[in-house]
Design an enzyme around this catalytic site. Structure first.
Site, PDB file in Angstrom:
ATOM      1  N   CYS A   1     110.058  45.960 -17.887  1.00 54.87           N
ATOM      2  CA  CYS A   1     109.563  46.747 -19.015  1.00 54.87           C
ATOM      3  C   CYS A   1     108.844  48.018 -18.584  1.00 54.87           C
ATOM      4  O   CYS A   1     108.672  48.945 -19.391  1.00 54.87           O
ATOM      5  CB  CYS A   1     108.633  45.891 -19.874  1.00 54.87           C
ATOM      6  SG  CYS A   1     109.422  44.401 -20.517  1.00 54.87           S
TER       7      CYS A   1
ATOM      8  N   HIS B   1     104.444  50.294 -24.196  1.00 53.12           N
ATOM      9  CA  HIS B   1     105.556  49.353 -24.259  1.00 53.12           C
ATOM     10  C   HIS B   1     105.350  48.388 -25.422  1.00 53.12           C
ATOM     11  O   HIS B   1     104.267  47.807 -25.575  1.00 53.12           O
ATOM     12  CB  HIS B   1     105.640  48.575 -22.941  1.00 53.12           C
ATOM     13  CG  HIS B   1     106.485  47.350 -23.014  1.00 53.12           C
ATOM     14  ND1 HIS B   1     107.793  47.377 -23.446  1.00 53.12           N
ATOM     15  CD2 HIS B   1     106.215  46.045 -22.712  1.00 53.12           C
ATOM     16  CE1 HIS B   1     108.278  46.151 -23.425  1.00 53.12           C
ATOM     17  NE2 HIS B   1     107.344  45.330 -22.975  1.00 53.12           N
TER      18      HIS B   1
ATOM     19  N   ASN C   1     111.095  43.782 -28.706  1.00 51.93           N
ATOM     20  CA  ASN C   1     110.800  44.185 -27.339  1.00 51.93           C
ATOM     21  C   ASN C   1     112.128  44.504 -26.653  1.00 51.93           C
ATOM     22  O   ASN C   1     112.935  43.612 -26.402  1.00 51.93           O
ATOM     23  CB  ASN C   1     110.078  43.041 -26.620  1.00 51.93           C
ATOM     24  CG  ASN C   1     109.727  43.351 -25.171  1.00 51.93           C
ATOM     25  OD1 ASN C   1     110.316  44.227 -24.550  1.00 51.93           O
ATOM     26  ND2 ASN C   1     108.769  42.616 -24.627  1.00 51.93           N
TER      27      ASN C   1
END
Length: 357
Positions: A136, A277, A307
Site C-alpha cells: 500500500c 492511504h 482499499n
C-alpha cells in the site's frame, strides 16, 4: 478552503506557489499529470453479505466501505495500469516520458515485471520500466524513486502508476479481508523542476519493519511454496491481523504525517489537506483525532472504492482534484502504510492540473 489556504492559493498563483522553507533553485520532482481508472464492475456490500454472514451496515460501520470495484475476467493489473497511465499522460499534455514505474503487489505473471508491458501498451517501448513492490506504500515509494532519478538528471519525466487487482488475493469467505479491498489504478507524471514550484514534492519519509511481516501476508504463491512438502501448499489468500494492523497503521502514518509536514517547514495546523492511504475509515478518523486536526481536511474516497492497495493514494488524489477538494495552493501531506511492513510520506503545494479523463 480555510482563509489561510485561500490566501496561500492566491499568493501561489501570483508568485509560483508557497512551499514554506523550500529553497529556490534546488532540483525537485514536480507533479504535472494525474489520472486514474476503475473497473466498471461495482460490488456493493449487499452482494457480499450472505456469503460472509454479515450485514451491509456492519461492513460500512466497521470499515467505511459501501462498494468496491472488481476487475472482470481477462482484465488485471497491467490493463488497469495502462488506462490510468494514459489518462495521466493526457493530463500532462503530451504522451512522452522517459521511464515508467509500476507500484503493485499483484503482477499479472509470476516473475515478470508489468511495467515494461505497460510502457509498450502506451507506445513507450524503449523507455526504462520496472516494478516497485511496497504494497500500500508502493506508490509513494515509486514517487521517491522517480524524484531521485529526476534530481540526478537521469530522466526528465517519469510516469508512476499504482495498480492492484486485490480481488485475486482475497478469500471470498473471509469477512476480515473480502469486504475491505477493491481493484483499481491511479497514476502521476513527474517532471524535473524547481523546489519552489507548485507541485514540487517535498522530502520523503520512508520506513519498514519486516519483523512484523506476518501481520499482512499471503503465504501461498511465492518461491517458498516449492519447499513445502507436507500438508499441501497454502492457498495464496491474503490474511491480516486486523487489530495489530490498525495499531501499526495508526502509529506509522502518524509519524509519517508529522515528519513530512515538519520537513516541509509547515506546522500541522497550517496543512490544508491530508491525502492518506485509504486503508480503513476508522484509521483516518482516529489519526485526525489523535493529532487534534479537523476531519474535513482528510480526503476520503474509501466509501466508493475500498482499499485499493498501491492504487489508493493516486486514486484519492485524482478524485479529489476532479471534485475540487484539492485546489491550487493547498498545502498537502501524503502518507501510506501497508504490508512489509512499509510506510512513506511526503508533501506538496497542490498545483493546477488538467483532467486526464
Amino acid at each position: 478552503m480555510s482563509a489561510e489556504g485561500a490566501a496561500r492559493g492566491s499568493a501561489g498563483a501570483a508568485a509560483g506557489g508557497d512551499l514554506g522553507g523550500a529553497e529556490t533553485g534546488r532540483p525537485a520532482a514536480v507533479l504535472c499529470g494525474l489520472g486514474s481508472w476503475l473497473p466498471p464492475v461495482e460490488v456493493p456490500n449487499e452482494q457480499l453479505c450472505d456469503r460472509l454472514g454479515v450485514t451491509a451496515a456492519w461492513i460500512e460501520q466497521r470499515i467505511g466501505v459501501r462498494s468496491r470495484r472488481r476487475a472482470a475476467s481477462g482484465t488485471a493489473t497491467v490493463a488497469m495500469a495502462v488506462e490510468a497511465g494514459a489518462r495521466a499522460l493526457k493530463s500532462q499534455g503530451h504522451a512522452r516520458v522517459d521511464a515508467v514505474l509500476l507500484a503493485t503487489v499483484t503482477s499479472d505473471h509470476l516473475g515478470l515485471a508489468g511495467a515494461p508491458e505497460v510502457a509498450a501498451e502506451l507506445g513507450l517501448t524503449g523507455a526504462a520500466a520496472f516494478d516497485v513492490s511496497a504494497a500500500c506504500a508502493g506508490f509513494l515509494h515509486g514517487l521517491s524513486a522517480a524524484a531521485g532519478y529526476l534530481a540526478a538528471g537521469t530522466f526528465e519525466r517519469v510516469l508512476v502508476i499504482g495498480a492492484d487487482t486485490m480481488s485475486a488475493l482475497l478469500d471470498p469467505d473471509d469477512p476480515g479481508t473480502a469486504p475491505i479491498f477493491g481493484d483499481g489504478a491511479g497514476a502521476a507524471v513527474l517532471r524535473a523542476g524547481d523546489a519552489a514550484e507548485p507541485g514540487a514534492l517535498g522530502p520523503f519519509v520512508l520506513g519498514s519493519d519486516g519483523g512484523r511481516r506476518h501481520l499482512i501476508q499471503a503465504d501461498g504463491g511465492g518461491a517458498l511454496d516449492r519447499y513445502r512438502c507436507t500438508g499441501g501448499a497454502p492457498l495464496p489468500y491474503l490474511r491480516m491481523d486486523g487489530r495489530e494492523v490498525f495499531k501499526q497503521a495508526l502509529g506509522r502514518m502518524s509519524t509519517a504525517v508529522q515528519e513530512s509536514a515538519a520537513r516541509a517547514g509547515w506546522p500541522l495546523a497550517e496543512v490544508d489537506r491530508f491525502a492518506l492511504h485509504q486503508a480503513d475509515a476508522r484509521i483516518s478518523g482516529a489519526l485526525a483525532r489523535s493529532l487534534a486536526l479537523p476531519e474535513h481536511k482528510w480526503l476520503s474516497n474509501i466509501e466508493q472504492v475500498g482499499n485499493t492497495c498501491g492504487a489508493s493514494v493516486p486514486l484519492l488524489l485524482d478524485h479529489a482534484n476532479a471534485a475540487g477538494a484539492l485546489r491550487p495552493g493547498h498545502r498537502t501531506v501524503l502518507a501510506a502504510f501497508g504490508a512489509g511492513l512499509a510506510w512513506a510520506g511526503t508533501s506538496t503545494v497542490w498545483p493546477r492540473l488538467a483532467s486526464g479523463a
